[in-house]
Write an enzyme that holds these catalytic residues in place. Structure first.
Site, PDB file in Angstrom:
ATOM      1  N   HIS A 187       2.709  16.624   2.459  1.00  0.00           N
ATOM      2  CA  HIS A 187       3.825  15.684   2.656  1.00  0.00           C
ATOM      3  C   HIS A 187       3.796  14.594   1.571  1.00  0.00           C
ATOM      4  O   HIS A 187       4.846  14.247   1.011  1.00  0.00           O
ATOM      5  CB  HIS A 187       3.698  15.101   4.070  1.00  0.00           C
ATOM      6  CG  HIS A 187       4.674  14.043   4.449  1.00  0.00           C
ATOM      7  ND1 HIS A 187       5.565  14.193   5.499  1.00  0.00           N
ATOM      8  CD2 HIS A 187       4.893  12.787   3.972  1.00  0.00           C
ATOM      9  CE1 HIS A 187       6.278  13.095   5.619  1.00  0.00           C
ATOM     10  NE2 HIS A 187       5.894  12.215   4.710  1.00  0.00           N
ATOM     11  N   GLU A 188       2.595  14.081   1.265  1.00  0.00           N
ATOM     12  CA  GLU A 188       2.487  13.007   0.250  1.00  0.00           C
ATOM     13  C   GLU A 188       2.788  13.549  -1.144  1.00  0.00           C
ATOM     14  O   GLU A 188       3.475  12.888  -1.939  1.00  0.00           O
ATOM     15  CB  GLU A 188       1.103  12.350   0.280  1.00  0.00           C
ATOM     16  CG  GLU A 188       0.712  11.699   1.603  1.00  0.00           C
ATOM     17  CD  GLU A 188       1.799  10.878   2.251  1.00  0.00           C
ATOM     18  OE1 GLU A 188       2.645  10.300   1.534  1.00  0.00           O
ATOM     19  OE2 GLU A 188       1.833  10.818   3.501  1.00  0.00           O
ATOM     20  N   CYS A 243       8.087  10.384   8.975  1.00  0.00           N
ATOM     21  CA  CYS A 243       7.949   9.767   7.650  1.00  0.00           C
ATOM     22  C   CYS A 243       8.351   8.309   7.761  1.00  0.00           C
ATOM     23  O   CYS A 243       9.369   7.985   8.371  1.00  0.00           O
ATOM     24  CB  CYS A 243       8.842  10.477   6.640  1.00  0.00           C
ATOM     25  SG  CYS A 243       8.699   9.813   4.967  1.00  0.00           S
ATOM     26  N   LEU A 244       7.561   7.447   7.144  1.00  0.00           N
ATOM     27  CA  LEU A 244       7.858   6.012   7.196  1.00  0.00           C
ATOM     28  C   LEU A 244       9.175   5.696   6.486  1.00  0.00           C
ATOM     29  O   LEU A 244       9.764   4.645   6.741  1.00  0.00           O
ATOM     30  CB  LEU A 244       6.708   5.213   6.573  1.00  0.00           C
ATOM     31  CG  LEU A 244       5.375   5.341   7.334  1.00  0.00           C
ATOM     32  CD1 LEU A 244       4.257   4.648   6.559  1.00  0.00           C
ATOM     33  CD2 LEU A 244       5.491   4.756   8.745  1.00  0.00           C
ATOM     34  N   HIS A 281       6.388  13.771  -1.705  1.00  0.00           N
ATOM     35  CA  HIS A 281       7.003  12.485  -2.077  1.00  0.00           C
ATOM     36  C   HIS A 281       6.926  12.265  -3.591  1.00  0.00           C
ATOM     37  O   HIS A 281       7.858  11.716  -4.188  1.00  0.00           O
ATOM     38  CB  HIS A 281       6.294  11.317  -1.384  1.00  0.00           C
ATOM     39  CG  HIS A 281       6.778  11.022   0.004  1.00  0.00           C
ATOM     40  ND1 HIS A 281       8.081  10.681   0.291  1.00  0.00           N
ATOM     41  CD2 HIS A 281       6.117  10.968   1.187  1.00  0.00           C
ATOM     42  CE1 HIS A 281       8.201  10.447   1.592  1.00  0.00           C
ATOM     43  NE2 HIS A 281       7.021  10.624   2.161  1.00  0.00           N
ATOM     44  N   GLY A 327      -0.279   8.234   6.040  1.00  0.00           N
ATOM     45  CA  GLY A 327      -0.173   8.461   4.609  1.00  0.00           C
ATOM     46  C   GLY A 327       0.923   7.596   4.034  1.00  0.00           C
ATOM     47  O   GLY A 327       1.811   7.144   4.774  1.00  0.00           O
ATOM     48  N   GLN A 355       7.421   5.565  -2.067  1.00  0.00           N
ATOM     49  CA  GLN A 355       7.916   4.935  -0.823  1.00  0.00           C
ATOM     50  C   GLN A 355       7.898   3.414  -0.906  1.00  0.00           C
ATOM     51  O   GLN A 355       8.550   2.758  -0.099  1.00  0.00           O
ATOM     52  CB  GLN A 355       7.080   5.380   0.384  1.00  0.00           C
ATOM     53  CG  GLN A 355       7.248   6.858   0.730  1.00  0.00           C
ATOM     54  CD  GLN A 355       6.436   7.219   1.948  1.00  0.00           C
ATOM     55  OE1 GLN A 355       5.255   7.529   1.830  1.00  0.00           O
ATOM     56  NE2 GLN A 355       7.053   7.161   3.123  1.00  0.00           N
TER      57      GLN A 355
HETATM   58  O1  GNR Z   1       2.620   8.654   9.353  1.00  0.00           O
HETATM   59  C1  GNR Z   1       2.924   9.801   9.005  1.00  0.00           C
HETATM   60  N1  GNR Z   1       2.690  10.830   9.845  1.00  0.00           N
HETATM   61  C2  GNR Z   1       2.761  12.166   9.479  1.00  0.00           C
HETATM   62  C3  GNR Z   1       2.742  13.134  10.471  1.00  0.00           C
HETATM   63  C4  GNR Z   1       2.787  14.478  10.148  1.00  0.00           C
HETATM   64  C5  GNR Z   1       2.865  14.869   8.820  1.00  0.00           C
HETATM   65  C6  GNR Z   1       2.910  13.919   7.831  1.00  0.00           C
HETATM   66  C7  GNR Z   1       2.854  12.579   8.139  1.00  0.00           C
HETATM   67  S1  GNR Z   1       2.870  11.404   6.875  1.00  0.00           S
HETATM   68  C8  GNR Z   1       3.590  10.026   7.704  1.00  0.00           C
HETATM   69  C9  GNR Z   1       3.596   8.789   6.816  1.00  0.00           C
HETATM   70  C10 GNR Z   1       4.481   9.035   5.613  1.00  0.00           C
HETATM   71  O2  GNR Z   1       5.671   8.925   5.629  1.00  0.00           O
HETATM   72  N2  GNR Z   1       3.875   9.414   4.524  1.00  0.00           N
HETATM   73  O3  GNR Z   1       4.596   9.681   3.427  1.00  0.00           O
HETATM   74 NI    NI Z   2       6.546  10.313   4.188  1.00  0.00          NI
END
Ligand code: GNR
Ligand code: NI
Length: 181
Positions: free
Chosen positions: A141-142, A99-100, A145, A52, A57
């Site tokens: 999670h997205e 998270c990236l 953000h 995601g 980001q």
């Molecule tokens: O790559 C990602 N893996 C992930 C694993 C578990 C829950 C959420 C994620 S999202 C993350 C990429 C990211 O930072 N998305 O904002």
């Molecule tokens: Ni993230």
């Protein structure tokens, strides 16, 4: 800009003020900017690799995210424009998240197990899906953000501080290593 190999975007690393800000809703006036942004977000996400990526980001404070769980290595891209959680299960689920924007950092995060999500796609078509499992966690999670929330905001202050200090140390070490070479 090449539609087959879009230019990659730079992923912001925490702490960064854009990652802490609430992104604004996409309006019809943003259609062209969003159309150009989406392929670059997918290319950046796949290259990372991640499942995601939210626009903040990549330093774009708009309510846009892309998701692809790549289950069985088959692409299944989802574009989320102005996504909203319209229902969440009382049942919770805990899974390890990364998270990236916090590279190399992981923690168990507890969230509603299932969510109903309404969103538009890049063409403006409306969608409503029920997500569970990894897709549910990823979409939540997205959307976090887009509200300036990181996964570490869901864990204890002690664990969050440990992760933020470790990230800062690792980023400093990487910059020092890069300067030597
Ligand atoms: O790559 C990602 N893996 C992930 C694993 C578990 C829950 C959420 C994620 S999202 C993350 C990429 C990211 O930072 N998305 O904002
Ligand atoms: Ni993230």
């Amino acid at each position: 800009m090449d539609a087959l190999a879009p230019d990659l975007l730079t992923i912001l690393i925490a702490p960064h003020k854009v990652l802490k800000a609430r992104a604004r809703a996409v309006t019809p006036a943003d259609a062209e900017a969003v159309r150009a942004l989406i392929p670059r977000m997918f290319a950046t996400m796949y290259q990372a690799p991640g499942i995601g990526l939210a626009a903040p980001q990549v330093n774009v404070s708009l309510r846009v995210a892309v998701v692809d769980l790549m289950a069985d290595e088959k692409p299944a891209p989802i574009v989320l424009v102005n996504p909203e959680i319209v229902a969440a299960s009382p049942e919770l689920a805990t899974r390890e998240e990364g998270c990236l924007s916090l590279p190399g950092q992981y923690a168990d995060v507890t969230r509603p197990a299932r969510v109903v999500v309404r969103f538009h796609d890049q063409l403006g078509a409306r969608h409503e899906i029920t997500a569970e499992g990894l897709l549910s966690a990823c979409i939540q999670h997205e959307i976090d953000h887009l509200d300036g929330v990181l996964f570490v905001d869901h864990i204890s202050a002690l664990k969050r501080n440990m992760i933020m200090r470790r990230l800062a140390k690792e980023q400093r070490q990487q910059r020092e290593d890069a300067a030597k070479r």
